[in-house]
Design a protein around this motif. Structure first.
Motif, PDB file in Angstrom:
ATOM      1  N   TYR A  77       0.848  -1.178   0.000  1.00  0.00           N
ATOM      2  CA  TYR A  77       0.000   0.000   0.000  1.00  0.00           C
ATOM      3  C   TYR A  77       0.890   1.236   0.000  1.00  0.00           C
ATOM      4  O   TYR A  77       1.982   1.229   0.572  1.00  0.00           O
ATOM      5  CB  TYR A  77      -0.886   0.035   1.251  1.00  0.00           C
ATOM      6  N   LEU A  78       0.385   2.303  -0.594  1.00  0.00           N
ATOM      7  CA  LEU A  78       1.107   3.566  -0.635  1.00  0.00           C
ATOM      8  C   LEU A  78       0.886   4.326   0.668  1.00  0.00           C
ATOM      9  O   LEU A  78      -0.246   4.410   1.159  1.00  0.00           O
ATOM     10  CB  LEU A  78       0.562   4.382  -1.816  1.00  0.00           C
ATOM     11  N   THR A  79       1.943   4.891   1.230  1.00  0.00           N
ATOM     12  CA  THR A  79       1.807   5.769   2.392  1.00  0.00           C
ATOM     13  C   THR A  79       1.546   7.193   1.892  1.00  0.00           C
ATOM     14  O   THR A  79       1.652   7.470   0.694  1.00  0.00           O
ATOM     15  CB  THR A  79       3.095   5.767   3.237  1.00  0.00           C
ATOM     16  N   ASP A  80       1.255   8.094   2.810  1.00  0.00           N
ATOM     17  CA  ASP A  80       1.104   9.502   2.417  1.00  0.00           C
ATOM     18  C   ASP A  80       2.404  10.022   1.811  1.00  0.00           C
ATOM     19  O   ASP A  80       2.385  10.741   0.808  1.00  0.00           O
ATOM     20  CB  ASP A  80       0.712  10.357   3.627  1.00  0.00           C
ATOM     21  N   GLU A  81       3.527   9.620   2.418  1.00  0.00           N
ATOM     22  CA  GLU A  81       4.831  10.032   1.886  1.00  0.00           C
ATOM     23  C   GLU A  81       5.044   9.454   0.489  1.00  0.00           C
ATOM     24  O   GLU A  81       5.611  10.106  -0.377  1.00  0.00           O
ATOM     25  CB  GLU A  81       5.970   9.577   2.808  1.00  0.00           C
ATOM     26  N   GLY A  82       4.564   8.236   0.274  1.00  0.00           N
ATOM     27  CA  GLY A  82       4.654   7.612  -1.043  1.00  0.00           C
ATOM     28  C   GLY A  82       3.841   8.371  -2.071  1.00  0.00           C
ATOM     29  O   GLY A  82       4.259   8.523  -3.229  1.00  0.00           O
ATOM     30  N   GLY A  83       2.683   8.864  -1.666  1.00  0.00           N
ATOM     31  CA  GLY A  83       1.850   9.668  -2.561  1.00  0.00           C
ATOM     32  C   GLY A  83       2.555  10.954  -2.960  1.00  0.00           C
ATOM     33  O   GLY A  83       2.521  11.365  -4.129  1.00  0.00           O
ATOM     34  N   GLU A  84       3.218  11.578  -1.991  1.00  0.00           N
ATOM     35  CA  GLU A  84       3.973  12.800  -2.288  1.00  0.00           C
ATOM     36  C   GLU A  84       5.156  12.501  -3.211  1.00  0.00           C
ATOM     37  O   GLU A  84       5.443  13.262  -4.135  1.00  0.00           O
ATOM     38  CB  GLU A  84       4.460  13.463  -0.989  1.00  0.00           C
ATOM     39  N   GLU A  85       5.820  11.390  -2.962  1.00  0.00           N
ATOM     40  CA  GLU A  85       6.950  10.986  -3.806  1.00  0.00           C
ATOM     41  C   GLU A  85       6.474  10.695  -5.233  1.00  0.00           C
ATOM     42  O   GLU A  85       7.158  11.038  -6.202  1.00  0.00           O
ATOM     43  CB  GLU A  85       7.639   9.764  -3.217  1.00  0.00           C
TER      44      GLU A  85
END
Length: 106
Positions: A77-85
């Motif tokens: 799953y994508l984290t919030d930080e992953g979404g920003e990245e």
């Protein structure tokens, strides 16, 4: 080109973040999707180290779940930080693609 592998590794991180952002998924399924998108030379031995690296960077997290076909699977799953990245990757890729296209088109 000797640096194809290095270029590909960086691009694969962004592509994997995009794939994971669309739906929960597991490693083998990510490999299959990359192959469908045209990354024919991709293997699990290329993808799993990237998944581990993305988890260590806290861009992804995983959960072990029962599989309908056998052993437990690790779903990503994508984290919030992953979404920003992913957003940053998309912007960077757009700029790089535009510049390379300009050079190639002369």
């Amino acid at each position: 080109m000797a640096s194809d592998t290095q270029i590909l590794k960086g691009l694969l991180e962004g592509c994997i973040l995009k794939i994971v952002s669309e739906n929960e998924t597991y490693g083998y399924e990510i490999c299959e999707k990359l192959i469908e998108y045209g990354f024919e030379a991709i293997s699990e031995s290329s993808v799993y180290p990237i998944l581990i690296r993305l988890e260590k960077k806290k861009l992804l997290y995983s959960v072990m779940k029962k599989s309908p076909l056998g052993p437990m699977r690790k779903y990503y799953y994508l984290t919030d930080e992953g979404g920003e990245e992913l957003k940053a990757f998309t912007v960077s890729w757009g700029k790089i693609k535009k510049n390379v296209d300009s050079v190639l088109e002369g």
